[in-house]
Design a protein around this motif. Structure first.
Motif, PDB file in Angstrom:
ATOM      1  N   ILE A  14       0.847  -1.000  -0.022  1.00  0.00           N
ATOM      2  CA  ILE A  14      -0.119  -0.081   0.169  1.00  0.00           C
ATOM      3  C   ILE A  14       0.973   1.343   0.125  1.00  0.00           C
ATOM      4  CG2 ILE A  14      -1.775   1.241   1.389  1.00  0.00           C
ATOM      5  CD1 ILE A  14      -2.987  -1.466   2.248  1.00  0.00           C
ATOM      6  N   ALA A  15       2.078   1.301   0.749  1.00  0.00           N
ATOM      7  CA  ALA A  15       2.688   2.330   0.749  1.00  0.00           C
ATOM      8  C   ALA A  15       3.481   2.527  -0.429  1.00  0.00           C
ATOM      9  CB  ALA A  15       3.879   2.036   1.929  1.00  0.00           C
ATOM     10  N   LEU A  16       4.039   1.545  -1.132  1.00  0.00           N
ATOM     11  CA  LEU A  16       4.604   1.747  -2.504  1.00  0.00           C
ATOM     12  C   LEU A  16       3.580   2.216  -3.199  1.00  0.00           C
ATOM     13  CD1 LEU A  16       6.881   0.741  -4.345  1.00  0.00           C
ATOM     14  CD2 LEU A  16       5.808  -1.307  -4.696  1.00  0.00           C
ATOM     15  N   GLU A  17       2.293   1.809  -3.426  1.00  0.00           N
ATOM     16  CA  GLU A  17       1.419   2.387  -4.200  1.00  0.00           C
ATOM     17  C   GLU A  17       1.101   3.867  -4.293  1.00  0.00           C
ATOM     18  OE1 GLU A  17      -0.053   1.459  -7.344  1.00  0.00           O
ATOM     19  OE2 GLU A  17       1.314  -0.163  -6.962  1.00  0.00           O
ATOM     20  N   TYR A  18       1.065   4.214  -2.971  1.00  0.00           N
ATOM     21  CA  TYR A  18       0.928   5.650  -2.423  1.00  0.00           C
ATOM     22  C   TYR A  18       2.006   6.411  -3.061  1.00  0.00           C
ATOM     23  CZ  TYR A  18       0.590   9.877   0.295  1.00  0.00           C
ATOM     24  OH  TYR A  18       0.641  11.172   0.242  1.00  0.00           O
ATOM     25  N   LEU A  19       3.281   6.167  -2.784  1.00  0.00           N
ATOM     26  CA  LEU A  19       4.474   6.839  -3.192  1.00  0.00           C
ATOM     27  C   LEU A  19       4.718   6.778  -4.605  1.00  0.00           C
ATOM     28  CD1 LEU A  19       6.638   5.559  -0.147  1.00  0.00           C
ATOM     29  CD2 LEU A  19       5.715   7.889  -0.662  1.00  0.00           C
ATOM     30  N   LYS A  20       3.957   6.180  -5.164  1.00  0.00           N
ATOM     31  CA  LYS A  20       4.122   6.063  -6.918  1.00  0.00           C
ATOM     32  C   LYS A  20       3.490   7.279  -7.407  1.00  0.00           C
ATOM     33  CE  LYS A  20       5.565   1.183  -8.171  1.00  0.00           C
ATOM     34  NZ  LYS A  20       4.721  -0.043  -8.680  1.00  0.00           N
ATOM     35  N   GLY A  21       2.459   7.554  -6.707  1.00  0.00           N
ATOM     36  CA  GLY A  21       1.473   8.764  -7.207  1.00  0.00           C
ATOM     37  C   GLY A  21       2.354  10.206  -7.301  1.00  0.00           C
ATOM     38  N   ASP A  22       1.618  10.980  -8.017  1.00  0.00           N
ATOM     39  CA  ASP A  22       2.134  12.394  -8.288  1.00  0.00           C
ATOM     40  C   ASP A  22       2.304  13.358  -7.177  1.00  0.00           C
ATOM     41  OD1 ASP A  22       2.216  11.537 -10.948  1.00  0.00           O
ATOM     42  OD2 ASP A  22       0.235  12.486 -11.591  1.00  0.00           O
ATOM     43  N   ASP A  23       1.547  13.009  -6.122  1.00  0.00           N
ATOM     44  CA  ASP A  23       1.674  13.948  -4.709  1.00  0.00           C
ATOM     45  C   ASP A  23       2.072  13.094  -3.594  1.00  0.00           C
ATOM     46  OD1 ASP A  23      -0.193  15.126  -7.023  1.00  0.00           O
ATOM     47  OD2 ASP A  23       0.058  16.738  -5.508  1.00  0.00           O
ATOM     48  N   VAL A  24       2.971  13.322  -2.968  1.00  0.00           N
ATOM     49  CA  VAL A  24       3.315  12.714  -1.772  1.00  0.00           C
ATOM     50  C   VAL A  24       3.297  13.721  -0.622  1.00  0.00           C
ATOM     51  CG1 VAL A  24       5.235  11.411  -0.602  1.00  0.00           C
ATOM     52  CG2 VAL A  24       4.614  10.773  -2.968  1.00  0.00           C
ATOM     53  N   LEU A  25       2.449  13.090   0.441  1.00  0.00           N
ATOM     54  CA  LEU A  25       2.331  14.175   1.735  1.00  0.00           C
ATOM     55  C   LEU A  25       3.180  13.421   2.626  1.00  0.00           C
ATOM     56  CD1 LEU A  25       0.068  15.446  -0.126  1.00  0.00           C
ATOM     57  CD2 LEU A  25      -1.307  15.624   2.095  1.00  0.00           C
ATOM     58  N   ILE A  26       3.832  14.083   3.212  1.00  0.00           N
ATOM     59  CA  ILE A  26       4.732  13.586   4.528  1.00  0.00           C
ATOM     60  C   ILE A  26       4.252  14.477   5.634  1.00  0.00           C
ATOM     61  CG2 ILE A  26       6.852  12.981   5.722  1.00  0.00           C
ATOM     62  CD1 ILE A  26       8.092  12.949   2.883  1.00  0.00           C
ATOM     63  N   THR A  27       3.766  13.887   6.903  1.00  0.00           N
ATOM     64  CA  THR A  27       3.204  14.475   8.132  1.00  0.00           C
ATOM     65  C   THR A  27       4.049  14.309   9.270  1.00  0.00           C
ATOM     66  OG1 THR A  27       1.082  14.365   7.147  1.00  0.00           O
ATOM     67  CG2 THR A  27       1.101  15.058   9.553  1.00  0.00           C
ATOM     68  N   VAL A  28       4.561  15.161   9.945  1.00  0.00           N
ATOM     69  CA  VAL A  28       5.506  14.791  11.021  1.00  0.00           C
ATOM     70  C   VAL A  28       4.794  15.512  12.282  1.00  0.00           C
ATOM     71  CG1 VAL A  28       7.746  15.189  12.194  1.00  0.00           C
ATOM     72  CG2 VAL A  28       7.416  14.804   9.783  1.00  0.00           C
ATOM     73  N   GLU A  29       4.235  14.629  13.018  1.00  0.00           N
ATOM     74  CA  GLU A  29       3.531  15.389  14.310  1.00  0.00           C
ATOM     75  C   GLU A  29       4.557  15.417  15.586  1.00  0.00           C
ATOM     76  OE1 GLU A  29       0.320  16.669  15.562  1.00  0.00           O
ATOM     77  OE2 GLU A  29       1.710  16.641  17.239  1.00  0.00           O
ATOM     78  N   LEU A  30       4.878  16.168  16.067  1.00  0.00           N
ATOM     79  CA  LEU A  30       5.795  16.455  17.119  1.00  0.00           C
ATOM     80  C   LEU A  30       5.420  16.066  18.638  1.00  0.00           C
ATOM     81  CD1 LEU A  30       7.996  19.542  15.852  1.00  0.00           C
ATOM     82  CD2 LEU A  30       8.467  17.033  15.781  1.00  0.00           C
ATOM     83  N   ASN A  31       4.150  16.328  18.713  1.00  0.00           N
ATOM     84  CA  ASN A  31       3.427  16.236  20.118  1.00  0.00           C
ATOM     85  C   ASN A  31       4.108  17.099  21.044  1.00  0.00           C
ATOM     86  OD1 ASN A  31       1.078  14.187  19.550  1.00  0.00           O
ATOM     87  ND2 ASN A  31       2.782  13.169  18.960  1.00  0.00           N
ATOM     88  N   MET A  32       4.583  18.480  20.613  1.00  0.00           N
ATOM     89  CA  MET A  32       5.106  19.100  21.718  1.00  0.00           C
ATOM     90  C   MET A  32       4.344  20.333  21.988  1.00  0.00           C
ATOM     91  SD  MET A  32       8.977  19.019  20.319  1.00  0.00           S
ATOM     92  CE  MET A  32       9.726  20.125  21.570  1.00  0.00           C
ATOM     93  N   GLY A  33       3.573  20.896  21.114  1.00  0.00           N
ATOM     94  CA  GLY A  33       2.569  22.230  21.074  1.00  0.00           C
ATOM     95  C   GLY A  33       1.693  22.103  20.089  1.00  0.00           C
TER      96      GLY A  33
END
Lengths: 409, 409
Positions: free
Chosen positions: A366-385
């Motif tokens: 599933i990750a491979l299919e997602y990353l093959k797309g034209d748009d890749v979103l990476i979300t980093v949640e720091l849980n600090m504020g």
């Protein structure tokens, strides 16, 4: 998601706001027959503001434009592509001033109401005979119809594969106000003959001071949050002009009841252009968006988002459709701002790959299919504020190396 | 050039300084039959010091090593490749401590005199059954001959193409003292299974405090001045151990008459390893050296040298043998430190391409030939002061993208 304050104007361009004309044509600075000189002209003095590259080696036209903008008013912008007029010495300075004077004469405006922008090869003097010929012909080519906008948008491109523009309308005092933008950008410089230039026009009634403040704030969230290769050009420039010719009643400033709606629409234009530049980065096959949430300050969120989006290892992993979160967390950890090493969550699209800084089992297919797309979103949640920021970039590909290595050999 | 204080010992390795034994063997952490676990053991308590990555997400073995080094003494270093033991949670911490305890038992030393280092994949727990088997067999494999050094040097490699080592001798109190180093490094992390680890041994008599001070200072000029891809690993570690078993009379410190000679020899070992890592960067075809002179501070010189060596556009230009000085000056201008925009000279090898920030006509064919070589020197003279710095890196090639993008697809 809240309903946006603005509506996209299909087919709109830089001349759609009232009061603007534009043109673009070929004068011989590019080797091919593509447009290489263009102009935007306003029929009235426009409130204007600009932001510039932070590179110490600023190209000659930037100083010329700074002088023209000292009083916050512009009537015209003259732009050439194919030559950046950077590191060109006293002759380069003289050429930028001559471009300004010639444009003023051609368009019948004052020289100190003209901004100058250049993009292309560094370190070569402009072929001024061709520039003179081009500017002389530009006044006859000015149009307030779609063709004028199209010719201008073409004239500022270098290694760009597509033109970048957006036009929106927003209600101010119950009346439609139009905001439009055009931009170019792909890599930094020679031999790519590329840098970032962007132009925003509007018929809003707004003073140059409010416009400048809005421009700086919006730039921090949009144009300053993109990277193709981490190399800041000597020529980056973003110019905004407001004709004030809409039917809007009260001048816009932060106290105006519709200020938020206007600022949102203005930001939408800038964000669209910034993302379009990222997606069309040299050799890029996709747009990458990194959002950092849960930060203890906006500055921290920006620093982390820009470090992740700029990481060569993250960029090559995205190109290879590799769900390589280890590279993402390593980039987070070297961003130079405090991070709690035990509380970080990471998602690729909707796929959770890291929770509380620990690996999570996920479906590789599933990750491979997602990353093959034209748009890749990476979300980093720091849980600090509760602060956040988003940055845009592209993948790092064989074509990036080819474009930038294969020049003379 | 002054005559160096030291002499290179041909065929020398990490075990050439008196008092050291080493070993390396395959225990099954790498898929191929290559060595993946190794150790250095000192027959007496060695004065020891280390420096670590600045990445916030530090791998488990770094904390273990820090604890062992609290008293400035080491008897052994246990290293594995193929798995970085980073982002591996409490199990990872436990595994690092277990490696330390097992090595202590195997080598007959105290656990808190053992340093632990790991390099390889991030986010996977160590296969401890294989590690246990490997450590049990290591004590029988320890050698003080060349084979011991060779097996150890092999055991720390990941995507490295060549081993990196140097051994020198320097006269202290009229007696020979030996300094040797071994390192690995190529890209950052998974799937490259690479990070930077370096080990320096010497039989000098030197306290751990003087050693630590020298190590930090030398690291600033050598290991901290290299970049392959700008991505700081979670596992970087440099450990130095001094057995004190040479015939040298007085303990070394900054007051010792031969301190400068020792520091120079020590720096030569570190610089050699740092340059070897740069030359063997992922996909690299050449070593690039950037020297910034005439700076008003060492920090400024370092910042500029590192910005130029890290620029993707400079790196691709070097790969393409393109004398593209515009990219160099643009990188100088975005380094974030004050530069006089009118006084910069740039040379490629001996070829002057820019004087007082203005282009100089040069022979393109000669420049092309020069840039096709295995070593490219870029000199940036700022003409602002008398401080300088040198940074090392490599070109950015198709192979870098292949190595880092072609992992799972």
């Amino acid at each position: 998601m809240a309903v946006p304050s603005y509506t996209v104007v299909e087919g709109g361009s830089i001349i759609t706001p009232r009061g603007f004309q534009a043109a673009g044509l070929h004068c011989g600075l590019k080797k091919t027959e593509r447009n290489d000189i263009g102009a935007i002209v306003c029929e009235v003095p426009a409130a204007a503001a600009a932001v510039y590259t932070t590179n110490i080696f600023q190209a000659a036209p930037l100083q010329t434009t700074r002088e023209s903008l000292a009083n916050g008013v512009l009537r015209a912008v003259i732009v050439n592509s194919g030559n950046a007029n950077a590191c060109t010495g006293k002759q380069g300075d003289a050429d930028a001033y001559e471009m300004r004077a010639l444009a003023a004469e051609s368009f019948g405006v004052d020289a100190d109401d003209v901004a100058v922008a250049s993009t292309g090869v560094i370190g070569e003097n402009l072929k001024m005979d061709r520039v003179r010929d081009g500017i002389a012909r530009l006044s006859g080519a000015l149009r307030s119809d779609a063709d004028g906008g199209e010719q201008f948008s073409q004239s500022i491109l270098t290694t760009d594969l597509v033109k970048k523009e957006l036009c929106v309308t927003v209600q101010i005092d119950g009346k439609p106000v139009v905001i439009a933008g055009a931009a170019k950008g792909s890599g930094m410089i020679h031999p790519n003959m590329a840098t970032m230039l962007a132009f925003v026009t509007t018929d809003a009634k707004i003073g140059s001071e409010s416009l400048h403040k809005l421009l700086r704030r919006t730039t921090d969230d949009t144009f300053n949050m993109i990277t193709v290769d981490g190399d800041t050009s000597t020529n980056d420039m973003l110019v905004a002009m407001a004709s004030g010719l809409s039917d809007q009643k009260k001048e816009l400033n932060e106290q105006h009841k519709d200020w938020t709606a206007f600022a949102e629409a203005f930001a939408a234009v800038c964000e669209h252009l910034a993302k379009a530049i990222s997606r069309d980065g040299e050799g890029a096959t996709k747009l990458v968006e990194v959002t950092v949430t849960g930060a203890d300050s906006t500055d921290s969120a920006r620093a982390i988002a820009k470090t992740v989006i700029g990481s060569s290892l993250v960029k090559t992993a995205v190109y290879g459709a590799d769900a390589n979160w280890g590279r993402i967390i390593a980039a987070v950890g070297r961003a130079g701002v405090p991070v709690n090493p035990y509380t970080v969550d990471i998602k690729l699209g909707d796929i959770v790959v890291l929770t509380a800084s620990q690996p999570v089992k996920f479906d590789e297919d599933i990750a491979l299919e997602y990353l093959k797309g034209d748009d890749v979103l990476i979300t980093v949640e720091l849980n600090m504020g509760s602060e956040k920021a988003t940055a845009w970039g592209c993948d790092l590909t064989y074509d990036y190396v080819r474009i930038n290595a294969a020049y003379r050999t």
